[in-house]
Design an enzyme around this catalytic site. Structure first.
Site, PDB file in Angstrom:
ATOM      1  N   HIS A 208     -10.768   9.302   8.545  1.00  0.00           N
ATOM      2  CA  HIS A 208     -10.524   7.867   8.598  1.00  0.00           C
ATOM      3  C   HIS A 208      -9.833   7.406   9.876  1.00  0.00           C
ATOM      4  CE1 HIS A 208     -10.013   3.930   6.892  1.00  0.00           C
ATOM      5  NE2 HIS A 208      -8.690   3.984   6.944  1.00  0.00           N
TER       6      HIS A 208
ATOM      7  N   ARG B  68      -0.724   9.204   2.277  1.00  0.00           N
ATOM      8  CA  ARG B  68      -2.164   9.479   2.199  1.00  0.00           C
ATOM      9  C   ARG B  68      -2.516  10.951   2.194  1.00  0.00           C
ATOM     10  NH1 ARG B  68      -5.037   4.750   5.760  1.00  0.00           N
ATOM     11  NH2 ARG B  68      -4.635   3.190   4.176  1.00  0.00           N
TER      12      ARG B  68
ATOM     13  N   ARG C 103      -0.272   8.391   9.638  1.00  0.00           N
ATOM     14  CA  ARG C 103      -0.100   6.941   9.805  1.00  0.00           C
ATOM     15  C   ARG C 103       0.271   6.270   8.491  1.00  0.00           C
ATOM     16  NH1 ARG C 103      -4.533   2.491   9.564  1.00  0.00           N
ATOM     17  NH2 ARG C 103      -5.423   4.016   8.172  1.00  0.00           N
TER      18      ARG C 103
ATOM     19  N   HIS D 162      -8.794   9.564   4.583  1.00  0.00           N
ATOM     20  CA  HIS D 162      -8.467   8.559   3.566  1.00  0.00           C
ATOM     21  C   HIS D 162      -8.800   9.151   2.204  1.00  0.00           C
ATOM     22  CE1 HIS D 162      -8.166   4.877   1.330  1.00  0.00           C
ATOM     23  NE2 HIS D 162      -7.662   4.294   2.398  1.00  0.00           N
TER      24      HIS D 162
ATOM     25  N   GLU E 179       0.851  -1.190   0.000  1.00  0.00           N
ATOM     26  CA  GLU E 179       0.000   0.000   0.000  1.00  0.00           C
ATOM     27  C   GLU E 179       0.882   1.234   0.000  1.00  0.00           C
ATOM     28  OE1 GLU E 179      -3.837  -0.155   2.257  1.00  0.00           O
ATOM     29  OE2 GLU E 179      -2.889  -1.832   3.254  1.00  0.00           O
TER      30      GLU E 179
HETATM   31  C1  LIG Z   1     -13.297   1.271   6.886  1.00  0.00           C
HETATM   32  C2  LIG Z   1     -11.990   1.124   7.609  1.00  0.00           C
HETATM   33  C3  LIG Z   1     -10.959   0.418   7.024  1.00  0.00           C
HETATM   34  C4  LIG Z   1      -9.728   0.280   7.682  1.00  0.00           C
HETATM   35  N1  LIG Z   1      -8.735  -0.477   7.104  1.00  0.00           N
HETATM   36  C5  LIG Z   1      -7.596  -0.707   7.797  1.00  0.00           C
HETATM   37  C6  LIG Z   1      -6.600  -1.595   7.296  1.00  0.00           C
HETATM   38  O1  LIG Z   1      -6.758  -2.184   6.231  1.00  0.00           O
HETATM   39  N2  LIG Z   1      -5.485  -1.779   8.043  1.00  0.00           N
HETATM   40  C7  LIG Z   1      -5.278  -1.156   9.247  1.00  0.00           C
HETATM   41  O2  LIG Z   1      -4.233  -1.361   9.873  1.00  0.00           O
HETATM   42  N3  LIG Z   1      -6.207  -0.316   9.735  1.00  0.00           N
HETATM   43  C8  LIG Z   1      -7.357  -0.087   9.057  1.00  0.00           C
HETATM   44  N4  LIG Z   1      -8.309   0.740   9.591  1.00  0.00           N
HETATM   45  C9  LIG Z   1      -8.071   1.344  10.908  1.00  0.00           C
HETATM   46  C10 LIG Z   1      -8.226   0.268  11.988  1.00  0.00           C
HETATM   47  O3  LIG Z   1      -9.323  -0.554  11.675  1.00  0.00           O
HETATM   48  C11 LIG Z   1      -8.439   0.892  13.346  1.00  0.00           C
HETATM   49  O4  LIG Z   1      -7.538   1.914  13.593  1.00  0.00           O
HETATM   50  C12 LIG Z   1      -8.246  -0.166  14.441  1.00  0.00           C
HETATM   51  O5  LIG Z   1      -9.035  -1.297  14.145  1.00  0.00           O
HETATM   52  C13 LIG Z   1      -8.612   0.410  15.801  1.00  0.00           C
HETATM   53  O6  LIG Z   1      -8.659  -0.633  16.726  1.00  0.00           O
HETATM   54  P1  LIG Z   1      -9.035  -0.330  18.229  1.00  0.00           P
HETATM   55  O7  LIG Z   1      -9.076  -1.636  18.916  1.00  0.00           O
HETATM   56  O8  LIG Z   1      -8.160   0.727  18.750  1.00  0.00           O
HETATM   57  O9  LIG Z   1     -10.506   0.319  18.141  1.00  0.00           O
HETATM   58  P2  LIG Z   1     -11.851  -0.226  17.488  1.00  0.00           P
HETATM   59  O10 LIG Z   1     -11.631  -1.414  16.652  1.00  0.00           O
HETATM   60  O11 LIG Z   1     -12.533   0.922  16.851  1.00  0.00           O
HETATM   61  O12 LIG Z   1     -12.695  -0.687  18.750  1.00  0.00           O
HETATM   62  C14 LIG Z   1     -13.234   0.263  19.621  1.00  0.00           C
HETATM   63  C15 LIG Z   1     -14.185  -0.430  20.553  1.00  0.00           C
HETATM   64  O13 LIG Z   1     -14.545   0.462  21.593  1.00  0.00           O
HETATM   65  C16 LIG Z   1     -15.932   0.411  21.792  1.00  0.00           C
HETATM   66  N5  LIG Z   1     -16.344   1.659  22.418  1.00  0.00           N
HETATM   67  C17 LIG Z   1     -16.180   2.928  21.968  1.00  0.00           C
HETATM   68  N6  LIG Z   1     -16.656   3.806  22.861  1.00  0.00           N
HETATM   69  C18 LIG Z   1     -17.136   3.089  23.897  1.00  0.00           C
HETATM   70  C19 LIG Z   1     -17.788   3.421  25.116  1.00  0.00           C
HETATM   71  N7  LIG Z   1     -18.056   4.689  25.474  1.00  0.00           N
HETATM   72  N8  LIG Z   1     -18.160   2.410  25.924  1.00  0.00           N
HETATM   73  C20 LIG Z   1     -17.929   1.116  25.608  1.00  0.00           C
HETATM   74  N9  LIG Z   1     -17.319   0.740  24.472  1.00  0.00           N
HETATM   75  C21 LIG Z   1     -16.932   1.723  23.621  1.00  0.00           C
HETATM   76  C22 LIG Z   1     -16.506   0.149  20.442  1.00  0.00           C
HETATM   77  O14 LIG Z   1     -17.812  -0.334  20.527  1.00  0.00           O
HETATM   78  C23 LIG Z   1     -15.494  -0.879  19.934  1.00  0.00           C
HETATM   79  O15 LIG Z   1     -15.802  -2.148  20.455  1.00  0.00           O
HETATM   80  C24 LIG Z   1      -9.543   0.885   8.946  1.00  0.00           C
HETATM   81  C25 LIG Z   1     -10.581   1.606   9.532  1.00  0.00           C
HETATM   82  C26 LIG Z   1     -11.797   1.710   8.886  1.00  0.00           C
HETATM   83  C27 LIG Z   1     -12.904   2.475   9.542  1.00  0.00           C
END
Ligand SMILES: Cc1cc2nc3c(=O)[nH]c(=O)nc-3n(C[C@H](O)[C@H](O)[C@H](O)COP(=O)(O)OP(=O)(O)OC[C@H]3O[C@@H](n4cnc5c(N)ncnc54)[C@H](O)[C@@H]3O)c2cc1C
Length: 516
Positions: free
Chosen positions: A334, A277, A369, A231, A115
């Site tokens: 994003h 990006r 990022r 993005h 990428e």
């Molecule tokens: C469409 C899309 C495509 C992407 N593609 C990629 C990719 O190909 N490769 C890559 O590395 N990254 C990618 N990303 C970014 C990546 O997915 C995220 O940065 C990463 O998954 C974040 O993980 P996390 O565990 O920090 O948070 P998240 O996976 O967002 O999890 C957050 C959690 O917190 C919970 N939560 C939030 N607020 C509260 C609250 N007040 N009380 C209780 N629970 C709460 C939510 O319900 C969820 O369960 C993409 C993002 C998107 C949106």
């Protein structure tokens, strides 16, 4: 009052990765706002960047991460990310994550794609373009087998409880609207990003920056909030969702063309469509002033339906096909590089409070990022934060007599709250989006002040989110106004140049500082 050893807020890759480790030494409550499967993690398409090819590969991954971050990457954090990444991904494989592989007849090796701004093909993917879903499903399968972990869906954390300067738990709003008080020896914020602060975003509805707002209210330091990655290519059609058109499309050869059908990236960056990006997003915005911009894969001969089944299915709903049609695309909010400020071990500035994943800011991404580094971030820093929590866990009774914060007086209606949120998101997109200047940012500030007067009241999920979105919006605008330079994802029309030295913004209790 419920008691657990550890409270994990969020069930994405960071929260689950941490919970698995925490469960080795105590009881763990994992809360999530919707179903367990609903997180940014589950939407990740392109893949997870990991250098599994030995030392040289790791060194190159580090250099690519440093370069993308535009002079602001915390080298220590990036070194931890790229060097511990392979081990963490091996664990994922052991837990059953099925990344795509070459056919057995060709050796069955893991497939790797490339990428933007990666010098090598090092991105593992699953089910073509559904990497996040595969990771989430396999992590959840593993977590469900661990008796010490309790999973609580449809539960929104509202506020952190702080006693004697230490975070000792949180108040939660359950699915029936009841308030619960949970005490814990340590709390991990793994609540993800805040894309919903903008009207145009690839992020799902749960991404409202709750963890960041909660930590800030409790007095924690928050850092680099002006750096929001837009993005470059989200689907663009009237009334359609801003569905992500993965960077892997460009990795597999997609061109960007303007309304005249011309490729234009050569005017902006030598890496063309695979430039960082922020460069691609700004180029599309500028070219988009004269008409639509498209992804063009008509020259790509691979089987694109097989490689990108999820994207192909989405596009079919609009009678479009990769390889046959021009696909309209423009930027959308994003990924948040900023967040709750932590060290590489996941410690925030508040004892008892840890953060990991998109909610946290270790400085690993600097000002921008590198594509596909964030799933790896959640995996690596979720595990590290858990190890720190275990090492620092206070023994004995974790008592709290702290009463949960009183609810605001009065209750707004759901409809008024939705209108208020929509107004805030439009305001942020218009004045604190991809191209910024002092006039626009001040407009945003005035708009937020005006919205504060009618801030949604009451203890129901959308009102809680509205207040959090407002707090996050203020943090973004104040930090963006303070950063009088352009760097990475933060572009100021009135300050187009870099400062000589990169500094991080830090906000705490209304004060903004810039530090080395
Ligand atoms: C469409 C899309 C495509 C992407 N593609 C990629 C990719 O190909 N490769 C890559 O590395 N990254 C990618 N990303 C970014 C990546 O997915 C995220 O940065 C990463 O998954 C974040 O993980 P996390 O565990 O920090 O948070 P998240 O996976 O967002 O999890 C957050 C959690 O917190 C919970 N939560 C939030 N607020 C509260 C609250 N007040 N009380 C209780 N629970 C709460 C939510 O319900 C969820 O369960 C993409 C993002 C998107 C949106």
């Amino acid at each position: 009052m419920e008691r657990f050893d550890f409270l994990v807020i969020g069930a994405g890759i960071a929260g689950l990765s941490a919970a698995i480790r925490l469960a080795n030494v105590g009881t763990v409550l994992v809360v999530t706002k919707e179903e367990l499967a609903e997180s940014n993690t589950a939407y990740a398409q392109g893949g997870i960047a990991v250098a599994m090819g030995g030392e040289e590969d790791v060194a190159l991954h580090l250099e690519d991460t440093m370069a993308a971050g535009d002079g602001l990457v915390n080298r220590e954090a990036a070194t931890v990310l790229v060097s511990q990444g392979p081990q963490r991904v091996e664990e994922l494989l052991d837990w059953g994550t099925a990344f795509d592989r070459a056919p057995i007849s060709e050796g069955g090796e893991l497939m790797r794609t490339r990428e933007g701004a990666h010098s090598r093909s090092r991105i593992l993917h699953a089910n073509g373009d559904a990497t996040g879903k595969e990771i989430a499903v396999s992590l959840l399968r593993h977590v469900r087998e661990i008796a010490a972990i309790e999973l609580m869906e449809w539960t929104t954390s509202v506020n952190l409880m702080v006693e004697g300067g230490r975070v000792v738990g949180a108040t939660l709003l359950d699915g029936e609207g009841g308030l619960r008080v949970v005490q814990a020896r340590a709390v991990l914020l793994a609540s993800g990003g805040a894309g919903q602060v903008y009207s145009d975003t690839t992020n799902p509805a749960v991404a409202t920056g709750d963890g960041i707002a909660m930590a800030y209210r409790a007095g924690a330091e928050v850092s680099d909030m002006e750096f929001y990655q837009f993005h470059p290519t989200a689907f663009s059609a009237p009334g359609a969702p801003r569905f992500l058109l993965s960077e892997a499309l460009r990795g597999e050869g997609a061109f960007l063309v303007n309304a005249k059908g011309e490729r234009f990236m050569e005017r902006y960056h030598p890496l063309l469509e695979l430039a960082p990006r922020d460069v691609v997003a700004r180029a599309i915005t500028l070219e988009g002033m004269d008409g639509p911009v498209y992804l063009d894969m008509r020259h790509v001969k691979n089987d694109l339906q097989a490689r990108f089944p999820g994207i192909s299915k989405f596009l079919a709903g609009y009678r479009l096909e990769l390889g046959r049609d021009l696909i309209p695309a423009r930027p959308a909010a994003h990924y948040l590089m900023g967040g709750v400020r932590t060290d590489v071990q996941g410690r925030t500035s508040l004892p008892g409070l840890y953060a990991a994943g998109e909610a946290a800011c270790t400085g690993v991404h600097g000002a921008n990022r590198l594509a596909s580094n964030s799933l790896l971030e959640g995996l690596v820093f979720g595990a590290l934060a858990a190890e720190t929590m275990i090492a620092e866990v206070p023994q004995g009774e974790v008592g709290s007599t702290a009463a949960p914060a009183a609810a605001a007086v009065g209750v707004s209606t759901e409809a008024a709250t939705e209108r208020w949120i929509a107004e805030l998101r439009e305001l942020m997109w218009k004045y604190a989006g991809l191209l910024r200047d002092a006039n626009g940012l001040r407009q945003a500030q005035r708009g937020l002040e005006a919205l504060a007067v009618s801030m949604p009241k009451g203890l129901f999920r959308r009102a809680v989110e509205a207040r959090n979105l407002h707090a996050v919006a203020e943090l973004i605008v104040i930090s963006a106004l303070g950063r009088e330079e352009s760097r990475g994802a933060h572009y100021r029309n009135d300050f187009p140049l870099h400062d000589a030295v990169g500094r991080h913004s830090v906000m705490q209790q209304g004060r903004l500082e810039f530090v080395a």
